[in-house]
Design a protein around this motif. Structure first.
Motif, PDB file in Angstrom:
ATOM      1  N   ASP A 122       0.820  -1.214   0.000  1.00  0.00           N
ATOM      2  CA  ASP A 122       0.000   0.000   0.000  1.00  0.00           C
ATOM      3  C   ASP A 122       0.853   1.262   0.000  1.00  0.00           C
ATOM      4  O   ASP A 122       0.370   2.352   0.332  1.00  0.00           O
ATOM      5  CB  ASP A 122      -0.924   0.018   1.221  1.00  0.00           C
ATOM      6  N   GLY A 123       2.118   1.143  -0.356  1.00  0.00           N
ATOM      7  CA  GLY A 123       3.007   2.291  -0.396  1.00  0.00           C
ATOM      8  C   GLY A 123       3.700   2.526   0.942  1.00  0.00           C
ATOM      9  O   GLY A 123       3.713   1.662   1.826  1.00  0.00           O
ATOM     10  N   PHE A 124       4.264   3.719   1.099  1.00  0.00           N
ATOM     11  CA  PHE A 124       5.096   4.044   2.263  1.00  0.00           C
ATOM     12  C   PHE A 124       4.805   5.468   2.716  1.00  0.00           C
ATOM     13  O   PHE A 124       4.724   6.394   1.906  1.00  0.00           O
ATOM     14  CB  PHE A 124       6.571   3.927   1.877  1.00  0.00           C
ATOM     15  N   ASN A 125       4.672   5.617   4.060  1.00  0.00           N
ATOM     16  CA  ASN A 125       4.552   6.981   4.587  1.00  0.00           C
ATOM     17  C   ASN A 125       5.377   7.227   5.848  1.00  0.00           C
ATOM     18  O   ASN A 125       5.756   8.362   6.121  1.00  0.00           O
ATOM     19  CB  ASN A 125       3.086   7.355   4.840  1.00  0.00           C
ATOM     20  N   VAL A 126       5.664   6.175   6.645  1.00  0.00           N
ATOM     21  CA  VAL A 126       6.409   6.336   7.892  1.00  0.00           C
ATOM     22  C   VAL A 126       7.385   5.165   8.049  1.00  0.00           C
ATOM     23  O   VAL A 126       6.984   4.009   7.871  1.00  0.00           O
ATOM     24  CB  VAL A 126       5.462   6.365   9.116  1.00  0.00           C
TER      25      VAL A 126
END
Length: 224
Positions: A122-126
């Motif tokens: 689902d992608g990357f944010n942290v």
């Protein structure tokens, strides 16, 4: 003399009461606020150094923990987050919007094992660490690379690096036609080369799924 049914009830209670309760300690080490989210569990604001303890039930699949960033909530717990938002509420009842770095787990499964992973599907944010804190299990998985800074242009989004399935919505990236219909791509390799422990596309099981004995306790750390 106790009845047979009373005896069975006592035995069942003793067996249940001796089962270990798994705890997952969530901590924010980021120099910014992270609004932690969990299904099941809800959500919690974590400033730097903030902690949140979960005690999920055993025996069910599809559990996840993630971080939300740049959120604003009112006194009733309604608002919005730049990444990881779950229908505009603080107490999540649904999965977060992409992109978000995921800690996924299923407790007390086949052969009395827990299965857990970090997923970038689902992608990357942290940046994230997911690791055991008890027993004889010493697996430590993490994803701490500068994925946002190095994100390919076609996946860039404010606050994160999106997953190619969300951007392109094709079987090549989403594996919607079954497990044999897709494989690694240049975009999934971008994630895998930087976070070798993490899922980079939906069928990335061999190098991304880990186990510990049932009853193990865990921690999830944002910005380890």
């Amino acid at each position: 003399m106790i009845s047979f049914f009373t005896f069975l009830s006592v035995v069942a209670y003793q067996l249940f009461s001796t089962q270990a309760v798994t705890t997952i300690d969530i901590r924010n080490n980021c120099p910014f606020t992270v609004w932690a989210a969990a299904i099941p569990g809800g959500g919690r604001r974590l400033d730097y150094g903030g902690k949140w303890r979960l005690q999920p039930s055993n025996g069910s699949n599809g559990k996840r923990i993630w971080g939300r960033t740049n959120c604003n909530f009112d006194a009733s717990g309604r608002g919005q987050c730049q990444t990881g938002d779950c229908n505009g509420v603080l107490e999540c009842q649904a999965f977060g919007t992409t992109p978000n770095t995921l800690a996924e787990y299923s407790l007390n499964q086949f052969n009395n094992l827990d299965f857990f992973d970090i997923s970038l599907v689902d992608g990357f944010n942290v940046p994230m660490e997911f690791s055991p804190t008890s027993g004889n299990c010493s697996v430590r998985i993490s994803c701490t690379a500068d994925i946002i800074g190095q994100c390919p242009n076609e996946l860039r989004i404010p606050g994160g690096c999106n997953n190619p399935c969300t951007v392109f919505n094709t079987n090549e990236y989403c594996c919607t036609n079954g497990p044999e219909s897709c494989g690694p791509t240049d975009l999934s390799r971008f994630f895998k080369e930087r976070c070798s422990d993490a899922y980079s596309y939906p069928q990335d099981d061999p190098t991304s799924l880990f186990t510990c004995p049932s009853g193990t306790n865990y921690r999830v750390v944002f910005c380890p």
